[in-house]
Design an enzyme around this catalytic site. Sequence first.
Site, mmCIF file in Angstrom:
data_model
loop_
_atom_site.group_PDB
_atom_site.id
_atom_site.type_symbol
_atom_site.label_atom_id
_atom_site.label_comp_id
_atom_site.label_asym_id
_atom_site.label_seq_id
_atom_site.Cartn_x
_atom_site.Cartn_y
_atom_site.Cartn_z
ATOM 1 N N LYS A 9 21.250 49.745 -57.914
ATOM 2 C CA LYS A 9 21.614 50.995 -57.241
ATOM 3 C C LYS A 9 23.098 50.960 -56.835
ATOM 4 O O LYS A 9 23.736 49.904 -56.898
ATOM 5 C CB LYS A 9 20.678 51.190 -56.034
ATOM 6 C CG LYS A 9 19.191 51.328 -56.443
ATOM 7 C CD LYS A 9 18.277 51.508 -55.229
ATOM 8 C CE LYS A 9 16.815 51.631 -55.666
ATOM 9 N NZ LYS A 9 15.899 51.826 -54.511
ATOM 10 N N TYR A 49 12.808 59.960 -59.478
ATOM 11 C CA TYR A 49 12.063 59.795 -58.222
ATOM 12 C C TYR A 49 11.146 60.989 -57.929
ATOM 13 O O TYR A 49 10.817 61.243 -56.771
ATOM 14 C CB TYR A 49 13.031 59.560 -57.055
ATOM 15 C CG TYR A 49 13.522 58.122 -56.969
ATOM 16 C CD1 TYR A 49 12.626 57.055 -56.808
ATOM 17 C CD2 TYR A 49 14.878 57.824 -57.022
ATOM 18 C CE1 TYR A 49 13.073 55.743 -56.725
ATOM 19 C CE2 TYR A 49 15.334 56.506 -56.938
ATOM 20 C CZ TYR A 49 14.418 55.479 -56.781
ATOM 21 O OH TYR A 49 14.857 54.172 -56.687
ATOM 22 N N PHE A 57 12.264 61.473 -46.957
ATOM 23 C CA PHE A 57 13.463 60.717 -47.326
ATOM 24 C C PHE A 57 14.050 61.142 -48.676
ATOM 25 O O PHE A 57 15.091 60.631 -49.093
ATOM 26 C CB PHE A 57 13.180 59.210 -47.321
ATOM 27 C CG PHE A 57 12.106 58.751 -48.284
ATOM 28 C CD1 PHE A 57 12.374 58.588 -49.642
ATOM 29 C CD2 PHE A 57 10.818 58.475 -47.827
ATOM 30 C CE1 PHE A 57 11.391 58.157 -50.524
ATOM 31 C CE2 PHE A 57 9.831 58.044 -48.713
ATOM 32 C CZ PHE A 57 10.118 57.890 -50.069
ATOM 33 N N ASN A 112 18.629 49.448 -50.603
ATOM 34 C CA ASN A 112 17.853 48.261 -50.992
ATOM 35 C C ASN A 112 18.142 47.762 -52.406
ATOM 36 O O ASN A 112 17.345 47.073 -53.020
ATOM 37 C CB ASN A 112 16.356 48.476 -50.747
ATOM 38 C CG ASN A 112 15.777 49.593 -51.587
ATOM 39 O OD1 ASN A 112 16.484 50.223 -52.372
ATOM 40 N ND2 ASN A 112 14.490 49.837 -51.437
ATOM 41 N N HIS A 115 16.144 48.995 -58.191
ATOM 42 C CA HIS A 115 14.848 49.606 -58.509
ATOM 43 C C HIS A 115 14.174 48.827 -59.624
ATOM 44 O O HIS A 115 14.843 48.346 -60.541
ATOM 45 C CB HIS A 115 15.039 51.052 -58.983
ATOM 46 C CG HIS A 115 13.858 51.578 -59.759
ATOM 47 N ND1 HIS A 115 12.744 52.075 -59.133
ATOM 48 C CD2 HIS A 115 13.607 51.625 -61.094
ATOM 49 C CE1 HIS A 115 11.849 52.427 -60.071
ATOM 50 N NE2 HIS A 115 12.356 52.166 -61.263
ATOM 51 N N GLU A 126 10.051 55.604 -67.575
ATOM 52 C CA GLU A 126 11.414 55.411 -67.084
ATOM 53 C C GLU A 126 12.348 54.923 -68.196
ATOM 54 O O GLU A 126 13.498 55.360 -68.274
ATOM 55 C CB GLU A 126 11.402 54.446 -65.887
ATOM 56 C CG GLU A 126 10.743 55.094 -64.660
ATOM 57 C CD GLU A 126 10.489 54.120 -63.518
ATOM 58 O OE1 GLU A 126 10.879 52.937 -63.620
ATOM 59 O OE2 GLU A 126 9.886 54.547 -62.506
HETATM 60 P P1 RTP Z 1 12.071 51.695 -56.080
HETATM 61 O O1 RTP Z 1 11.152 52.790 -56.620
HETATM 62 O O2 RTP Z 1 13.463 52.199 -55.790
HETATM 63 O O3 RTP Z 1 12.045 50.481 -56.964
HETATM 64 O O4 RTP Z 1 11.509 51.184 -54.671
HETATM 65 P P2 RTP Z 1 10.021 50.820 -54.291
HETATM 66 O O5 RTP Z 1 9.119 51.033 -55.469
HETATM 67 O O6 RTP Z 1 10.064 49.465 -53.678
HETATM 68 O O7 RTP Z 1 9.716 51.871 -53.149
HETATM 69 P P3 RTP Z 1 9.249 53.398 -53.279
HETATM 70 O O8 RTP Z 1 8.139 53.590 -52.321
HETATM 71 O O9 RTP Z 1 9.033 53.771 -54.699
HETATM 72 O O10 RTP Z 1 10.501 54.182 -52.702
HETATM 73 C C1 RTP Z 1 11.575 54.553 -53.534
HETATM 74 C C2 RTP Z 1 12.893 54.365 -52.806
HETATM 75 O O11 RTP Z 1 13.044 55.366 -51.819
HETATM 76 C C3 RTP Z 1 13.769 54.859 -50.737
HETATM 77 N N1 RTP Z 1 12.954 54.962 -49.537
HETATM 78 N N2 RTP Z 1 13.418 55.319 -48.390
HETATM 79 N N3 RTP Z 1 13.713 56.040 -45.675
HETATM 80 C C4 RTP Z 1 12.527 55.641 -46.129
HETATM 81 O O12 RTP Z 1 11.558 55.552 -45.403
HETATM 82 C C5 RTP Z 1 12.405 55.306 -47.540
HETATM 83 N N4 RTP Z 1 11.299 54.962 -48.149
HETATM 84 C C6 RTP Z 1 11.638 54.752 -49.426
HETATM 85 C C7 RTP Z 1 14.093 53.406 -51.041
HETATM 86 O O13 RTP Z 1 15.391 53.349 -51.664
HETATM 87 C C8 RTP Z 1 13.026 53.046 -52.033
HETATM 88 O O14 RTP Z 1 13.417 51.947 -52.835
HETATM 89 MG MG MG Z 2 9.093 52.828 -56.569
#
Ligand code: RTP
Ligand code: MG
Length: 149
Positions: A9, A49, A57, A112, A115, A126
């Site tokens: 990212k 996304y 968010f 974070n 991805h 994707e």
């Molecule tokens: P990613 O898709 O980016 O690999 O991350 P992930 O699976 O670990 O988490 P996911 O639930 O899919 O969330 C996607 C991305 O959204 C942002 N996020 N912000 N502010 C918040 O509460 C929040 N929750 C999620 C994060 O950048 C997360 O990686």
């Molecule tokens: Mg995710």
Amino acid sequence: MERTFLMIKPDGVQRNLIGEIIRRFEAKGFTLIGLKLMNVSKELAEKHYEVHKDRPFFPGLIEYITSGPVTAMVWEGNGVIASARKIIGATKPLEAEPGTIRGDYGVTVGRNLIHGSDAPETAQTEIALWFKDEELASWQPSLTPWIYE
Ligand code: RTP
Ligand code: MG
């Protein structure tokens, strides 16, 4: 052979962590078959996304992902989808184990670093969203027999 989509990212790029992050997947034994540094359009970020479009968010997430160049990658290897998620660590960096990318370099969920696709279906979607077929290099590293029995 299984494939996954990983994206460093904008914070990972700005913090000069591209090399360190790629090193971890190379050292593990996975094979890099697609790699590009690129700016992300709002449209692409929203498609990527889409599953989160109704979450509070979402607008901040789109702003974050479009805020600077990202490093889009496709990696190949046995079990690479789940293994990459383990190497990346928990979504919230403060909950991510030390030794993981987010655990070692991150503090907050909105920065974070990387991805990773979360399942075979999302990996396929994707990869097709981010890469054209001709942008992927199919190759067999000579070390393969030293990584797989
Ligand atoms: P990613 O898709 O980016 O690999 O991350 P992930 O699976 O670990 O988490 P996911 O639930 O899919 O969330 C996607 C991305 O959204 C942002 N996020 N912000 N502010 C918040 O509460 C929040 N929750 C999620 C994060 O950048 C997360 O990686
Ligand atoms: Mg995710």
